[in-house]
Design an enzyme around this catalytic site. Structure first.
Site, PDB file in Angstrom:
ATOM      1  N   GLU A  32     102.905 114.534  39.212  1.00  0.00           N
ATOM      2  CA  GLU A  32     101.612 114.975  39.752  1.00  0.00           C
ATOM      3  C   GLU A  32     100.727 115.579  38.673  1.00  0.00           C
ATOM      4  O   GLU A  32      99.493 115.514  38.759  1.00  0.00           O
ATOM      5  CB  GLU A  32     101.805 115.965  40.904  1.00  0.00           C
ATOM      6  CG  GLU A  32     102.407 115.355  42.164  1.00  0.00           C
ATOM      7  CD  GLU A  32     103.935 115.293  42.150  1.00  0.00           C
ATOM      8  OE1 GLU A  32     104.538 115.608  41.099  1.00  0.00           O
ATOM      9  OE2 GLU A  32     104.519 114.939  43.191  1.00  0.00           O
ATOM     10  N   PHE A  88     110.685 123.070  54.742  1.00  0.00           N
ATOM     11  CA  PHE A  88     111.023 122.226  53.595  1.00  0.00           C
ATOM     12  C   PHE A  88     109.744 121.787  52.876  1.00  0.00           C
ATOM     13  O   PHE A  88     108.789 121.330  53.501  1.00  0.00           O
ATOM     14  CB  PHE A  88     111.800 120.991  54.073  1.00  0.00           C
ATOM     15  CG  PHE A  88     112.098 120.018  52.970  1.00  0.00           C
ATOM     16  CD1 PHE A  88     112.960 120.347  51.934  1.00  0.00           C
ATOM     17  CD2 PHE A  88     111.504 118.764  52.955  1.00  0.00           C
ATOM     18  CE1 PHE A  88     113.226 119.458  50.916  1.00  0.00           C
ATOM     19  CE2 PHE A  88     111.758 117.857  51.938  1.00  0.00           C
ATOM     20  CZ  PHE A  88     112.629 118.208  50.911  1.00  0.00           C
ATOM     21  N   GLN A  89     109.728 121.944  51.595  1.00  0.00           N
ATOM     22  CA  GLN A  89     108.578 121.607  50.736  1.00  0.00           C
ATOM     23  C   GLN A  89     107.303 122.312  51.184  1.00  0.00           C
ATOM     24  O   GLN A  89     106.204 121.763  51.102  1.00  0.00           O
ATOM     25  CB  GLN A  89     108.369 120.091  50.651  1.00  0.00           C
ATOM     26  CG  GLN A  89     109.484 119.396  49.872  1.00  0.00           C
ATOM     27  CD  GLN A  89     109.191 117.959  49.521  1.00  0.00           C
ATOM     28  OE1 GLN A  89     108.469 117.266  50.240  1.00  0.00           O
ATOM     29  NE2 GLN A  89     109.763 117.485  48.416  1.00  0.00           N
ATOM     30  N   LYS A 124     100.072 117.952  57.799  1.00  0.00           N
ATOM     31  CA  LYS A 124     100.445 116.596  58.209  1.00  0.00           C
ATOM     32  C   LYS A 124      99.909 116.254  59.599  1.00  0.00           C
ATOM     33  O   LYS A 124      99.470 115.121  59.844  1.00  0.00           O
ATOM     34  CB  LYS A 124     101.973 116.482  58.184  1.00  0.00           C
ATOM     35  CG  LYS A 124     102.501 115.074  58.245  1.00  0.00           C
ATOM     36  CD  LYS A 124     104.002 115.072  57.978  1.00  0.00           C
ATOM     37  CE  LYS A 124     104.561 113.654  57.958  1.00  0.00           C
ATOM     38  NZ  LYS A 124     106.011 113.652  57.650  1.00  0.00           N
ATOM     39  N   MET A 165     101.314 123.318  14.991  1.00  0.00           N
ATOM     40  CA  MET A 165     100.389 124.454  14.947  1.00  0.00           C
ATOM     41  C   MET A 165     101.138 125.783  15.055  1.00  0.00           C
ATOM     42  O   MET A 165     100.807 126.753  14.369  1.00  0.00           O
ATOM     43  CB  MET A 165      99.344 124.328  16.072  1.00  0.00           C
ATOM     44  CG  MET A 165      98.227 125.349  15.984  1.00  0.00           C
ATOM     45  SD  MET A 165      97.261 125.190  14.465  1.00  0.00           S
ATOM     46  CE  MET A 165      95.945 124.095  14.994  1.00  0.00           C
TER      47      MET A 165
END
Lengths: 577, 92
Positions: free
Chosen positions: A76, A138-139, A188, A490
């Site tokens: 993502e 969940f999630q 959802k 760096m």
């Protein structure tokens, strides 16, 4: 006497009132998911970047029937950066999708990057059903809460009847004033819910709040009395679509100019009074000129700490004229003698006047000659600045270059030239390693006919290396120039210079075989180690039709020069040790 | 011993009574370097307008916080109570 014209001030828009006068019309029944894609298309969205998952499945089901083209990224964060690259390269809104929980949290770095660099992105996240919200499902994560610090604004839609209005608001907010990312979290059940009424039109009756008008008269007075003015150009110029106006202003006034990292490309690199980038790794001429100037005309820039060095000693003799669209940037780090709020495109020409500064111009031109870059690096090993100059010299016009973050980023800024800010995409404010590859993917999709080159480092490319799979999947012809010193270069440079050479966790000599890695993703590749190989290799890369990875081995001890040490004035730069 | 002069201000904030407007204000206030000394908020009242009165202190200029709060999308306006007070804190 120049006729004074009032500047256009910025206006704060009340987005909650933009739907006054909305006409609801009956239409076909749509799910929330299908409605999302209809609204995206109404805003001209053709491409989105994302990754599916449980709580966003109804949206992905609607995508199946949509004309919107979805690019499946492999993380993502890659989707978010591709949306950023798409937005920056094309001057439009980038859109990314992710599911709830880890999918949503993986977007956060990309959104923070977009916020820091003022990039218009709309992020859509799935959320667990409203009935499950707050139950540690969940999630489930409170992405709405997490978004507060890394978006311009965010929404959570718990009523299907609010969804369309919110989506329109998201696009308006992303593009209004100073651009930025907006997140819309959709549970959802709202994605599955049906709606039969569509908004016929938005009335755009906005409740405008006037900000104070600028003191153009005072600014003109400062300008005409200045003997040693400098034009300080930032990323806001490109955002404001004001490149032409800034170039006209620089030409007409003859004012010497300097650029921030994000402003590169705004001034025509052939302008004889252009001095290059200022700041920590800026050119010596740019930094010395700013320290010596008596007037700074600041356009779309914000006195970032990497630009100013020690703030109290930055441009110590300069009066300030500050153009910005964001009120909060005025007087934030340096007090302005004249502040001109609003649209740069309309406001800057109000100050355009010829100046009598020939002596100052000549002095700075000589300084540019005296302190010009040198590429006569001894030995056979490849000198990274010379490679990047070669790429810059050979790449076609209107090539879009992205970078990751680190030494290669600064070398790109110093040694490559760009003819527009949309042709140099780099993570300026957030400094996010892992930006370059997915941003290049987004840029290439938005500009399929232009060459896109991702300049990366061996540390940075591993941060989002999974996006090579996205390149393979869609055969995206991005060219990757991998500057490889087998170090986090760096950080290693700073450890050498400021931490007594204690090289803590910066060795990457166990990197994977990048040629083998490219081969695994069906990407043509080449490794070069000698100076004599550079030109032919760059030509081969640019001539290749598909994706290409050019691995360039450089000396691990090479440093970026000059360097203004932390909390030091810009005229006290280190040039080598 | 270092001495740090904190200025104390009273802010009156009018906002659209939207979800999490209070959280947004609190987040910006903390991030921009202001301590919240007290707060009275009337939110989620169904009146569409939220009124938040907040006492803050900082060594930073109040204009910094006002500009940042004003940037929040749901904010209608911010006023500073004129009775500005300076307090001094000492730290070792």
């Amino acid at each position: 006497m120049k006729k004074l014209i009032e500047a256009e001030s910025t206006e704060k828009i009340d987005f909650n009132n933009i739907t006054i006068g909305i006409i609801m019309t009956e239409s076909k029944t749509l799910t929330g998911g299908a409605l999302l894609f209809e609204v995206l298309q109404e805003h001209g969205v053709q491409h989105v970047f994302g990754y599916p998952g449980g709580a966003i499945m109804p949206i992905y089901d609607a995508l199946y029937d949509s004309d919107v083209k979805h690019f499946l990224c492999r993380h993502e964060q890659g989707a978010a950066f591709s949306a950023v690259g798409y937005a920056r390269a094309a001057g439009t809104v980038g859109v990314c999708l992710a599911t709830s929980g880890p999918g949503a949290t993986n977007l956060i770095t990309g959104l923070a990057d977009a916020l820091a660099d003022s990039i218009p992105v709309v992020a859509i996240t799935g959320q667990v059903p409203t009935a499950a919200m707050g139950s540690d499902a969940f999630q489930e994560i409170d992405i709405f809460g997490l978004s507060l610090a890394c978006t311009k604004h965010s929404f959570q839609v718990t009523d299907i009847n609010e969804l369309e209005k919110v989506l329109h608001q998201a696009f308006e907010i992303a593009l209004e004033g100073r651009h930025g990312p907006v997140l819309v979290d959709i549970p959802k059940d709202v994605q599955l819910a049906e709606v039969t009424q569509r908004l016929d039109k938005l009335s755009h009756l906005k409740n405008k709040v006037k900000l104070p008008l600028a003191d153009i008269s005072k600014a003109l007075d400062l300008l005409t009395h200045a003997k040693q003015p400098i034009l300080y150009v930032g990323g806001g110029v490109g955002m404001a679509n004001a490149v032409e106006e800034v170039r006209d202003f620089a030409e007409k006034t003859g004012m010497p100019s300097v650029s921030t990292l994000k402003g590169l490309g705004a001034i025509n690199p052939d302008n004889e009074n252009y001095l290059g980038m200022l700041g920590m790794h800026g050119t010596k001429a740019a930094n010395l000129a700013v320290q010596e100037c008596d007037l700074l005309v600041v356009v779309g820039a914000r006195f970032d700490d990497r630009v100013t060095g020690k703030l109290d000693e930055f441009a110590p003799n300069a009066r300030i004229i500050h153009f910005d669209i964001d009120t909060a940037e005025i007087n934030k780090r340096r007090e302005a003698d004249a502040a001109i709020l609003g649209d740069l495109k309309g406001n800057l020409p109000l100050l355009s006047t010829e100046l009598d500064i020939a002596n100052w111009q000549e002095k700075l031109k000589q300084m540019s000659i005296d302190y010009a870059w040198r590429y006569d690096h001894p030995g056979d090993n490849i000198f990274a600045p010379a490679v990047l100059k070669t790429v810059s010299d050979l790449m076609p016009s209107n090539t879009c270059v992205t970078t990751d973050v680190g030494q290669h980023q600064m070398w790109s800024a110093q040694h490559m030239t760009f003819d527009d800010p949309s042709n140099f995409l780099t993570s300026g404010g957030m400094g996010t390693m892992g930006f370059g590859l997915p941003a290049a993917i987004g840029a290439q999709i938005s500009r399929p006919h232009d060459t896109v080159i991702a300049v990366s480092g061996d540390g940075s490319i591993m941060m989002n290396v999974q996006e090579l799979a996205t390149i393979k999947r869609y055969q995206i012809p991005v060219k990757i120039v991998l500057i490889d010193n087998a170090k986090l270069g760096m950080v290693r440079q700073w450890q050498d210079l400021f931490f007594d050479g204690r090289l803590s966790e910066t060795d990457l000599s166990d990197n994977p075989d990048f040629i083998m890695l490219a081969t695994a993703f069906d990407i043509k590749s080449k490794l070069i180690t000698q100076k004599s190989e550079v030109k032919a290799a760059v030509e081969e890369m640019l001539d290749h039709d598909g994706p290409y990875l050019l691995q360039v081995k450089i000396d691990a001890a090479e440093n970026v020069w000059p360097l203004v040490p932390p909390n030091t004035a810009n005229d006290k730069m280190m040039e080598s040790v | 011993m270092n001495s740090m002069t904190l200025n104390k201000y009273q802010l009156i904030i009018m906002a659209d009574d939207k979800q999490v407007v209070l959280e947004r204000i609190l987040q910006v206030t903390r991030y921009r370097g202001f301590l919240i000394n007290g707060i009275n908020a009337e939110v989620n009242t169904g009146n569409n307008v939220a009124t938040i009165t907040m006492s803050v202190s900082s060594e930073r200029p109040i204009s910094l916080l006002i500009d940042q709060i004003n940037k929040l999308i749901d904010i209608k306006g911010v006023k500073v109570d004129n009775s500005e007070v300076q307090i001094k804190q000492h730290s070792a």
